[in-house]
Design a protein around this motif. Sequence first.
Motif, PDB file in Angstrom:
ATOM      1  N   LYS A 182       0.806  -1.222   0.000  1.00  0.00           N
ATOM      2  CA  LYS A 182       0.000   0.000   0.000  1.00  0.00           C
ATOM      3  C   LYS A 182       0.841   1.275   0.000  1.00  0.00           C
ATOM      4  O   LYS A 182       0.351   2.356  -0.334  1.00  0.00           O
ATOM      5  N   ARG A 183       2.081   1.175   0.422  1.00  0.00           N
ATOM      6  CA  ARG A 183       2.987   2.325   0.430  1.00  0.00           C
ATOM      7  C   ARG A 183       2.373   3.586   1.048  1.00  0.00           C
ATOM      8  O   ARG A 183       2.298   4.646   0.411  1.00  0.00           O
ATOM      9  N   PRO A 184       1.901   3.523   2.290  1.00  0.00           N
ATOM     10  CA  PRO A 184       1.376   4.740   2.914  1.00  0.00           C
ATOM     11  C   PRO A 184       2.484   5.784   3.089  1.00  0.00           C
ATOM     12  O   PRO A 184       3.680   5.451   3.065  1.00  0.00           O
ATOM     13  N   LYS A 185       2.077   7.012   3.272  1.00  0.00           N
ATOM     14  CA  LYS A 185       3.067   8.068   3.493  1.00  0.00           C
ATOM     15  C   LYS A 185       3.825   7.855   4.795  1.00  0.00           C
ATOM     16  O   LYS A 185       5.007   8.191   4.910  1.00  0.00           O
ATOM     17  N   ALA A 186       3.124   7.300   5.793  1.00  0.00           N
ATOM     18  CA  ALA A 186       3.741   7.161   7.113  1.00  0.00           C
ATOM     19  C   ALA A 186       3.047   6.053   7.898  1.00  0.00           C
ATOM     20  O   ALA A 186       1.977   5.575   7.520  1.00  0.00           O
ATOM     21  N   PHE A 187       3.661   5.661   9.002  1.00  0.00           N
ATOM     22  CA  PHE A 187       3.052   4.685   9.898  1.00  0.00           C
ATOM     23  C   PHE A 187       3.482   4.979  11.330  1.00  0.00           C
ATOM     24  O   PHE A 187       4.498   5.633  11.578  1.00  0.00           O
ATOM     25  N   LEU A 188       2.676   4.483  12.276  1.00  0.00           N
ATOM     26  CA  LEU A 188       3.009   4.575  13.698  1.00  0.00           C
ATOM     27  C   LEU A 188       2.634   3.251  14.351  1.00  0.00           C
ATOM     28  O   LEU A 188       1.490   2.833  14.312  1.00  0.00           O
ATOM     29  N   LEU A 189       3.630   2.607  14.967  1.00  0.00           N
ATOM     30  CA  LEU A 189       3.430   1.338  15.656  1.00  0.00           C
ATOM     31  C   LEU A 189       3.746   1.522  17.134  1.00  0.00           C
ATOM     32  O   LEU A 189       4.619   2.318  17.498  1.00  0.00           O
ATOM     33  N   GLU A 190       3.052   0.760  17.990  1.00  0.00           N
ATOM     34  CA  GLU A 190       3.240   0.873  19.441  1.00  0.00           C
ATOM     35  C   GLU A 190       3.433  -0.510  20.035  1.00  0.00           C
ATOM     36  O   GLU A 190       2.819  -1.482  19.583  1.00  0.00           O
ATOM     37  N   ASN A 191       4.317  -0.599  21.052  1.00  0.00           N
ATOM     38  CA  ASN A 191       4.565  -1.880  21.697  1.00  0.00           C
ATOM     39  C   ASN A 191       5.141  -1.642  23.088  1.00  0.00           C
ATOM     40  O   ASN A 191       5.384  -0.488  23.478  1.00  0.00           O
ATOM     41  N   VAL A 192       5.370  -2.725  23.832  1.00  0.00           N
ATOM     42  CA  VAL A 192       6.000  -2.599  25.148  1.00  0.00           C
ATOM     43  C   VAL A 192       7.457  -2.210  24.960  1.00  0.00           C
ATOM     44  O   VAL A 192       8.086  -2.559  23.958  1.00  0.00           O
ATOM     45  N   LYS A 193       8.018  -1.490  25.935  1.00  0.00           N
ATOM     46  CA  LYS A 193       9.371  -0.964  25.759  1.00  0.00           C
ATOM     47  C   LYS A 193      10.425  -2.070  25.680  1.00  0.00           C
ATOM     48  O   LYS A 193      11.500  -1.872  25.105  1.00  0.00           O
ATOM     49  N   ASN A 194      10.104  -3.260  26.211  1.00  0.00           N
ATOM     50  CA  ASN A 194      11.047  -4.368  26.186  1.00  0.00           C
ATOM     51  C   ASN A 194      11.306  -4.875  24.771  1.00  0.00           C
ATOM     52  O   ASN A 194      12.255  -5.634  24.535  1.00  0.00           O
ATOM     53  N   LEU A 195      10.490  -4.444  23.816  1.00  0.00           N
ATOM     54  CA  LEU A 195      10.696  -4.836  22.433  1.00  0.00           C
ATOM     55  C   LEU A 195      12.114  -4.470  21.975  1.00  0.00           C
ATOM     56  O   LEU A 195      12.743  -5.201  21.217  1.00  0.00           O
ATOM     57  N   ARG A 196      12.608  -3.357  22.449  1.00  0.00           N
ATOM     58  CA  ARG A 196      13.923  -2.874  22.000  1.00  0.00           C
ATOM     59  C   ARG A 196      15.056  -3.805  22.437  1.00  0.00           C
ATOM     60  O   ARG A 196      16.060  -3.943  21.730  1.00  0.00           O
ATOM     61  N   SER A 197      14.908  -4.432  23.594  1.00  0.00           N
ATOM     62  CA  SER A 197      15.979  -5.284  24.114  1.00  0.00           C
ATOM     63  C   SER A 197      15.735  -6.777  23.928  1.00  0.00           C
ATOM     64  O   SER A 197      16.607  -7.587  24.233  1.00  0.00           O
ATOM     65  N   HIS A 198      14.564  -7.140  23.410  1.00  0.00           N
ATOM     66  CA  HIS A 198      14.222  -8.555  23.275  1.00  0.00           C
ATOM     67  C   HIS A 198      15.253  -9.291  22.414  1.00  0.00           C
ATOM     68  O   HIS A 198      15.678  -8.808  21.365  1.00  0.00           O
ATOM     69  N   ASP A 199      15.643 -10.469  22.885  1.00  0.00           N
ATOM     70  CA  ASP A 199      16.600 -11.320  22.172  1.00  0.00           C
ATOM     71  C   ASP A 199      17.870 -10.534  21.838  1.00  0.00           C
ATOM     72  O   ASP A 199      18.375 -10.572  20.722  1.00  0.00           O
ATOM     73  N   LYS A 200      18.362  -9.814  22.850  1.00  0.00           N
ATOM     74  CA  LYS A 200      19.588  -9.013  22.726  1.00  0.00           C
ATOM     75  C   LYS A 200      19.521  -7.998  21.585  1.00  0.00           C
ATOM     76  O   LYS A 200      20.519  -7.668  20.961  1.00  0.00           O
TER      77      LYS A 200
END
Length: 382
Positions: free
Chosen positions: A165-183
Amino acid sequence: MPNKDDKQIHIKLDEQLHSKLKQTSQKNGLSIQDFVKKTLNDELTYQMKLPLEESKFTFIDLFAGIGGMRLAFEAAGGKCLFSSEIDKFCKKTYFENFGEIPEGDITQIPVDDIPDHDMLVGGFPCQPFSIAGVSKKRSLGKEDGFLDQTQGTLFFDIARIIKHKRPKAFLLENVKNLRSHDKGKTFRVICDTLQEMGYSVSSRIMDGQHFVPQHRERIFIAGVHESLNVNNPLDELELPEPSAKVKDILEKNVNPKYTLSDKLWDYLQAYSAKHKAKGNGFGFGKVDLNGVTRTLSARYHKDGSEILIPQRNKNPRRLTPRECARLQGFPDTFSIPVSDTQAYRQFGNSVTVPLVSAVAQEFITKLEQVEQDNSSVHLQHG
């Protein structure tokens, strides 16, 4: 759940049409009444929807929950063209507030059935990436994150839609631990996937307490198509100083059923004392009414221990569902048509609406600037 102001219509159907209606309703997991409502609403929306020129932008709402993201982006002037949510209780709340039943399992929806849009927003499921979820799965010998074949691959449905679809932009939300998951490997895969599709990607952990009296850190991942040549909105968003207090969101007359029983209150105190003696931090969270709460979780319906409201000469009490809604920044006009248990789960899983509203407004400011610049270029060339 019927509303006292609901209107009724009576339609006679022949046996064949009624049979088709019944079969199709069951196939969609809906009652005949809800299916008819959905079908009528979809058709009326198609026939009567506002010209898109009256909206600043269009968006789709994936893993929609009860519509926290939608509220925020509609407040910024957006028009929602499509929504998807699998939980039947969330669908009920969503329908009650937006007059639309979200489509179901996103993994089963072809991209051609999804309308073109300017923005994609979604709080994709947190469990495979949350600390609690990872621990639970590993204790059962199950894989987590992208190795989890049931939930871990849901991000790729977002990527599938963005790619086509190639939208102009997107915004996704998740728990902060996503950044450190699986090193950090999981997060790198997500960002690399989005960048490879031509987007400038940025992430930021933000706390809901800048807008509501709740300490709630979540990671937001924002992308803007590189062809737009604008700075990522997350990088320039300025958050206000926290000022909200718990006492400001409390109801005046609260049903006694929300007060903890002597048995439960004694148990929570003993449990806390036991872990404190072992040097652990587990225990209940009695709130300072002039401060902020801990993070509201989807398990709040179990005992409410993470957020307890002190009461004079009484055991402390749980928050009411309406107070949970306020704690997440939902307006009092937001309808809660489900049981307390489901309401606690829904608000515990939702986004902090005013925080997302601030992000949405920053996005729109950027996109409007791009349109103004393009108009200026066209005029100069003309």
